[in-house]
Design an enzyme around this catalytic site. Structure first.
Site, PDB file in Angstrom:
ATOM      1  N   HIS A 127     -16.968  -6.530  -0.857  1.00  0.00           N
ATOM      2  CA  HIS A 127     -16.222  -6.443  -2.112  1.00  0.00           C
ATOM      3  C   HIS A 127     -14.994  -7.342  -2.046  1.00  0.00           C
ATOM      4  O   HIS A 127     -13.854  -6.860  -2.109  1.00  0.00           O
ATOM      5  CB  HIS A 127     -15.817  -4.999  -2.395  1.00  0.00           C
ATOM      6  CG  HIS A 127     -16.985  -4.071  -2.553  1.00  0.00           C
ATOM      7  ND1 HIS A 127     -17.611  -3.857  -3.767  1.00  0.00           N
ATOM      8  CD2 HIS A 127     -17.668  -3.338  -1.643  1.00  0.00           C
ATOM      9  CE1 HIS A 127     -18.610  -3.014  -3.597  1.00  0.00           C
ATOM     10  NE2 HIS A 127     -18.672  -2.684  -2.321  1.00  0.00           N
ATOM     11  N   ARG A 132      15.084  21.574  -0.016  1.00  0.00           N
ATOM     12  CA  ARG A 132      15.080  21.598  -1.484  1.00  0.00           C
ATOM     13  C   ARG A 132      13.694  21.467  -2.099  1.00  0.00           C
ATOM     14  O   ARG A 132      13.579  21.534  -3.316  1.00  0.00           O
ATOM     15  CB  ARG A 132      15.917  20.430  -2.020  1.00  0.00           C
ATOM     16  CG  ARG A 132      17.365  20.439  -1.634  1.00  0.00           C
ATOM     17  CD  ARG A 132      18.104  19.372  -2.456  1.00  0.00           C
ATOM     18  NE  ARG A 132      18.497  18.224  -1.672  1.00  0.00           N
ATOM     19  CZ  ARG A 132      19.725  18.037  -1.207  1.00  0.00           C
ATOM     20  NH1 ARG A 132      20.666  18.929  -1.436  1.00  0.00           N
ATOM     21  NH2 ARG A 132      20.028  16.969  -0.517  1.00  0.00           N
ATOM     22  N   PRO A 189      -5.757   3.793   4.812  1.00  0.00           N
ATOM     23  CA  PRO A 189      -4.769   3.299   5.767  1.00  0.00           C
ATOM     24  C   PRO A 189      -3.393   3.912   5.519  1.00  0.00           C
ATOM     25  O   PRO A 189      -2.857   3.808   4.411  1.00  0.00           O
ATOM     26  CB  PRO A 189      -4.749   1.789   5.501  1.00  0.00           C
ATOM     27  CG  PRO A 189      -5.866   1.504   4.572  1.00  0.00           C
ATOM     28  CD  PRO A 189      -6.245   2.768   3.912  1.00  0.00           C
ATOM     29  N   GLU A 190      -2.869   4.563   6.536  1.00  0.00           N
ATOM     30  CA  GLU A 190      -1.518   5.107   6.486  1.00  0.00           C
ATOM     31  C   GLU A 190      -0.665   4.306   7.468  1.00  0.00           C
ATOM     32  O   GLU A 190      -1.106   3.254   7.938  1.00  0.00           O
ATOM     33  CB  GLU A 190      -1.543   6.617   6.801  1.00  0.00           C
ATOM     34  CG  GLU A 190      -2.518   7.354   5.877  1.00  0.00           C
ATOM     35  CD  GLU A 190      -2.645   8.839   6.171  1.00  0.00           C
ATOM     36  OE1 GLU A 190      -1.689   9.435   6.705  1.00  0.00           O
ATOM     37  OE2 GLU A 190      -3.708   9.409   5.876  1.00  0.00           O
ATOM     38  N   ARG A 241     -12.941   0.054  -3.345  1.00  0.00           N
ATOM     39  CA  ARG A 241     -12.596   0.945  -4.454  1.00  0.00           C
ATOM     40  C   ARG A 241     -11.414   0.461  -5.278  1.00  0.00           C
ATOM     41  O   ARG A 241     -11.014   1.123  -6.230  1.00  0.00           O
ATOM     42  CB  ARG A 241     -12.370   2.354  -3.919  1.00  0.00           C
ATOM     43  CG  ARG A 241     -13.728   3.023  -3.694  1.00  0.00           C
ATOM     44  CD  ARG A 241     -13.666   4.135  -2.704  1.00  0.00           C
ATOM     45  NE  ARG A 241     -13.121   5.333  -3.291  1.00  0.00           N
ATOM     46  CZ  ARG A 241     -13.016   6.477  -2.631  1.00  0.00           C
ATOM     47  NH1 ARG A 241     -13.417   6.534  -1.371  1.00  0.00           N
ATOM     48  NH2 ARG A 241     -12.512   7.509  -3.194  1.00  0.00           N
TER      49      ARG A 241
END
Length: 268
Positions: A87, A148, A2-3, A106
């Site tokens: 889970h 940079r 998920p972003e 996970r």
DNA sequence: CTCCCGTCCTGTGGGC
DNA sequence: TGCCCACAGGACGGGA
């Protein structure tokens, strides 16, 4: 994974189910050091649900519940656990009989209760860059920052130049901006292209309710729709949508990176 | 301070 | 067929 678009979709789904509810005593199904100080929030009422980058922030008044879904974290608010939650990590009863379920195959996810706004113990959140769809993510500041950097993809994934970009949307934005992920410092025009591309891929991701590559589900257990619109991610060998050159996958910043070798030449 | 890389975790899939 | 191992990755933390 998920972003920003996936977390924002979940936030929108869960907001009406959580706000106004009072958290009771949490039940930990497993012991995991990623789940910290949860008992401190027992009895707190949820006043709001916001998002910062990939983090969900539940406003508890004096405190704050900070949630990061990691790779495979999933949330649901209902009386019984979703059958797909194989889970379960934490189940958190609410005062109306529903339960906030946190499932994480996970276990890269985080659940932390802090004093509201005190993010010192969460380094990435503490140093989070501007929200990409907000007004303070402006092309000028972004151009200064990317002038940079040593590696542009690593910089995007660091969360410090801009919030909420992960591996999928980094690859998508770099392809849209015609920049190789291994590029170093960007010039002004390149920075402006990437700035616009980040906004576009994340905005479209939200409109399509997130990308379900494998594990992601929204706050109601549904698949996202953005995977049909991906340009390069997980499309190794398929033609570039711009020039038809086969997409390749390489390693950049210790991450699998998908790109078009024609549109995104290393030197350009 | 920044940068780099190992670590955490489990399901999957390729190779033999 | 079945076993083994490499691989996937976000954030953290240790070492340089």
């Amino acid at each position: 994974m998920p972003e920003l678009p996936e977390v924002e979709t979940i936030r929108q789904d869960l907001l009406p189910l959580l706000v106004g509810k009072r958290l009771q005593t949490p039940f930990r199904h497993i012991v995991d050091p990623h789940h910290r100080n949860l008992e401190r929030a027992a009895g707190d009422r949820i006043l709001g649900l916001s998002r910062r980058g990939k983090y969900l922030l539940a406003d508890l008044g004096a405190r704050e519940l900070v949630i990061h879904l990691g790779m495979t974290g999933q949330l649901a608010v209902q009386a019984a656990p979703p059958p797909t939650f194989r889970h379960p990590c934490v189940s958190w009863p609410l005062d109306d009989g529903s339960v906030l379920w946190f499932n994480d195959q996970r276990r890269f996810g985080w659940l932390v209760v802090v004093d509201r706004g005190d993010h010192a113990s969460i380094p990435t959140l503490h140093r989070m860059g501007p929200e990409p769809l907000g007004a303070d993510f402006d092309p000028e500041s972004f151009a200064t920052a990317v002038a940079r950097v040593r590696g542009i993809k690593a910089a995007l994934l660091s969360q410090r130049l801009v919030a909420g970009v992960g591996n999928i949307y980094a690859d998508e934005a770099l392809h849209l901006a015609r920049l190789h992920p291994g590029r170093g410092a960007l010039d002004r025009h390149e920075a402006e292209r990437l700035h616009a591309a980040i906004r576009q891929v994340l905005g479209h991701g939200i409109l399509h309710r997130g990308t379900t590559f494998k594990d992601y589900r929204d706050g109601m257990g549904r698949y996202g729709g953005n995977q049909a619109f991906l340009r390069v991610f997980d499309r190794t060998g398929e033609p570039c949508p711009v020039c038809q050159t086969p997409i390749v996958k390489i390693r950049v910043a210790q991450r699998g990176s998908h790109l078009c070798p024609t549109c995104q030449s290393p030197g350009a």
